[in-house]
Scaffold this motif. Sequence first.
Motif, PDB file in Angstrom:
ATOM      1  N   SER A 259      -7.181   1.268  -9.447  1.00  0.00           N
ATOM      2  CA  SER A 259      -7.132   2.192  -8.310  1.00  0.00           C
ATOM      3  C   SER A 259      -7.798   1.573  -7.079  1.00  0.00           C
ATOM      4  O   SER A 259      -7.469   1.927  -5.958  1.00  0.00           O
ATOM      5  CB  SER A 259      -7.803   3.512  -8.667  1.00  0.00           C
ATOM      6  OG  SER A 259      -9.194   3.337  -8.758  1.00  0.00           O
TER       7      SER A 259
ATOM      8  N   ALA B  91      -0.165   2.141  -7.043  1.00  0.00           N
ATOM      9  CA  ALA B  91      -0.879   2.336  -8.309  1.00  0.00           C
ATOM     10  C   ALA B  91       0.113   2.318  -9.477  1.00  0.00           C
ATOM     11  O   ALA B  91      -0.119   1.667 -10.496  1.00  0.00           O
ATOM     12  CB  ALA B  91      -1.658   3.647  -8.285  1.00  0.00           C
TER      13      ALA B  91
ATOM     14  N   GLU C  18      -0.539   5.758  -3.998  1.00  0.00           N
ATOM     15  CA  GLU C  18      -0.156   6.101  -5.365  1.00  0.00           C
ATOM     16  C   GLU C  18       1.056   5.269  -5.797  1.00  0.00           C
ATOM     17  O   GLU C  18       1.192   4.891  -6.954  1.00  0.00           O
ATOM     18  CB  GLU C  18       0.209   7.584  -5.451  1.00  0.00           C
ATOM     19  CG  GLU C  18      -0.997   8.481  -5.336  1.00  0.00           C
ATOM     20  CD  GLU C  18      -0.635   9.944  -5.242  1.00  0.00           C
ATOM     21  OE1 GLU C  18       0.406  10.336  -5.793  1.00  0.00           O
ATOM     22  OE2 GLU C  18      -1.394  10.693  -4.610  1.00  0.00           O
TER      23      GLU C  18
ATOM     24  N   SER D 204      -5.303   5.909 -12.890  1.00  0.00           N
ATOM     25  CA  SER D 204      -5.160   5.125 -11.665  1.00  0.00           C
ATOM     26  C   SER D 204      -4.708   6.023 -10.519  1.00  0.00           C
ATOM     27  O   SER D 204      -5.192   5.887  -9.396  1.00  0.00           O
ATOM     28  CB  SER D 204      -4.210   3.940 -11.854  1.00  0.00           C
ATOM     29  OG  SER D 204      -2.944   4.386 -12.243  1.00  0.00           O
TER      30      SER D 204
ATOM     31  N   ARG E 155      -9.980   8.372  -3.884  1.00  0.00           N
ATOM     32  CA  ARG E 155     -10.376   7.417  -2.844  1.00  0.00           C
ATOM     33  C   ARG E 155      -9.751   7.746  -1.507  1.00  0.00           C
ATOM     34  O   ARG E 155     -10.402   7.679  -0.474  1.00  0.00           O
ATOM     35  CB  ARG E 155      -9.951   5.995  -3.230  1.00  0.00           C
ATOM     36  CG  ARG E 155     -10.758   5.374  -4.348  1.00  0.00           C
ATOM     37  CD  ARG E 155     -10.142   4.037  -4.741  1.00  0.00           C
ATOM     38  NE  ARG E 155     -10.641   3.560  -6.012  1.00  0.00           N
ATOM     39  CZ  ARG E 155     -11.717   2.777  -6.143  1.00  0.00           C
ATOM     40  NH1 ARG E 155     -12.368   2.377  -5.088  1.00  0.00           N
ATOM     41  NH2 ARG E 155     -12.106   2.396  -7.331  1.00  0.00           N
ATOM     42  N   THR E 156      -8.453   8.104  -1.504  1.00  0.00           N
ATOM     43  CA  THR E 156      -7.774   8.289  -0.225  1.00  0.00           C
ATOM     44  C   THR E 156      -7.963   9.688   0.358  1.00  0.00           C
ATOM     45  O   THR E 156      -7.850   9.866   1.558  1.00  0.00           O
ATOM     46  CB  THR E 156      -6.270   7.976  -0.318  1.00  0.00           C
ATOM     47  OG1 THR E 156      -5.738   8.682  -1.434  1.00  0.00           O
ATOM     48  CG2 THR E 156      -6.013   6.507  -0.501  1.00  0.00           C
TER      49      THR E 156
ATOM     50  N   GLN F 247      -7.105   6.982  -7.448  1.00  0.00           N
ATOM     51  CA  GLN F 247      -6.590   6.519  -6.163  1.00  0.00           C
ATOM     52  C   GLN F 247      -6.594   7.689  -5.166  1.00  0.00           C
ATOM     53  O   GLN F 247      -6.959   7.529  -4.009  1.00  0.00           O
ATOM     54  CB  GLN F 247      -5.173   5.962  -6.368  1.00  0.00           C
ATOM     55  CG  GLN F 247      -4.707   5.012  -5.284  1.00  0.00           C
ATOM     56  CD  GLN F 247      -4.217   5.750  -4.087  1.00  0.00           C
ATOM     57  OE1 GLN F 247      -3.713   6.853  -4.212  1.00  0.00           O
ATOM     58  NE2 GLN F 247      -4.381   5.161  -2.918  1.00  0.00           N
TER      59      GLN F 247
END
Lengths: 245, 242
Positions: A152, A161, A158, A70, A77-78, A74
């Motif tokens: 995520s 998450a 985070e 996760s 993605r960011t 995550q």
Amino acid sequence: MSLRITFITAARILRQLLNDKRTIALILAVPALIIALISAIMDASPQMFDRVGLILLAVFPFTIMFLLTSITMQRERTAGTLERLMTTPTAKMDLVGGYAIAFGVCAAAQTGVAAAVAYLWLDLDTVGSAWMVAFIAIVTSVFGMALGLLVSAFAATEFQAVQFMPVLIVPQIFLCGLIWPREEMAGWLQGVSDALPLTYSVKALQQVQTSSELTAELWGDLGIVAGAVVVATVLGAATLRRRTG
Amino acid sequence: MPPDNPAVVVEHLVVERGGRTVLLDVSTAIPAGSVTGLLGPSGSGKTTLIRSIVGTQKVKSGTVTVLGEPAGSKPLRNRVAYVTQDASIYPDLSVKSNVAYFASLYGRSRKEAMSAIDAVGMHDHANQLAGNLSGGQKTRTSLACALVCEPEVLVLDEPTVGLDPVIREELWSQFRDLASAGRTLLVSSHVMDEADRCDRLLLVREGRFIADDTPAQLRASTGTDNLEDAFLHLIRELERTS
């Protein structure tokens, strides 16, 4: 989807992990140490350890793979790397498959160490084979990985998450039969427990504990966990968007 | 006047983000084999336009066509490369591993990855972890990850922010070389002194194009001799008329 890109992606994720020596040490050592601790606590009752230690062999890697995936996903993605990958020939399933393979390898290594310590040093005793136990534990941790992938998408940071762990992981651990026998729970709790995939991993482990036979029931339980992996992975892949707002 | 063989065609593009219209019915055609500068203040819609061209932006209406295909479609993923504003690379991988990863996604060799690293002047840092690099070095690594695919269209979002003037110079001459080799570049910037290095300029302000011309024609039509003044002139004229 391309098998070549899936493996390239898995290799990249593994290389990222390998560059982080401390994480590798923690992944490999911590579950084994925790199981050793449990064994020391239950020193007076080896039968109790056979029951609890066995379940922990699956529950720990499950939890850790959830957290690792996760957070890594995550970040992807960011940090903008996901968006970048979506402009390359990488298909969504390549990325998800890459994660599954990379963390599957991690889970196998982690389970291998923990199971070796439990069986060879802590005298964990099961009627069925240790290989089957390891196999169940790996399937379970791949389920943790798939849940992490899915989560995520719902975590903006985070920090969030990590906080999904008590939401998705802890209830499964409490209700799977680890801390209390399922038969002694209230009816509605048993119903909830029946709906949670981790329960079936534990059922499978309990069968290996008492029998060396690979029954249809055992495969059925593992099939449910594998089905949950597929569902969570497909849902996780669906949350990857090539175009965003 | 639209170019004869545009690499990118944007027609009546409208994009909304978070309930706000970021691009309001913009149209342009970017000629192949050229460097087009996308200029405008931050928040004007530059990145949104770029994301629409690489196909990662949800669009409300209008079309974006790249090399004759709809933006972001599968055949384009080997032919269009995107360098994001913040270097999109893996901090826990070395420069070499980062570029080699993107190289292999594009079906390129390790050798090609190394020459992309050389091309951005990162040879001496190839084994360093990307997370330990300076901002400019990260940008160059990110650029190498795009160059390695030898894209026909290269879209760069503010690639020169915070770079050493010498490196900035080197990068711009590299952009020029790529364009001479027939590749199409779209480079966003918010510094006007980079505008003169472009073949064509697109000036964005508040979601609209207020200029789409060559630097020379812009200077001529506004009667100014530097581009900064030319843009100011355009903006004032626009404010007067509205």
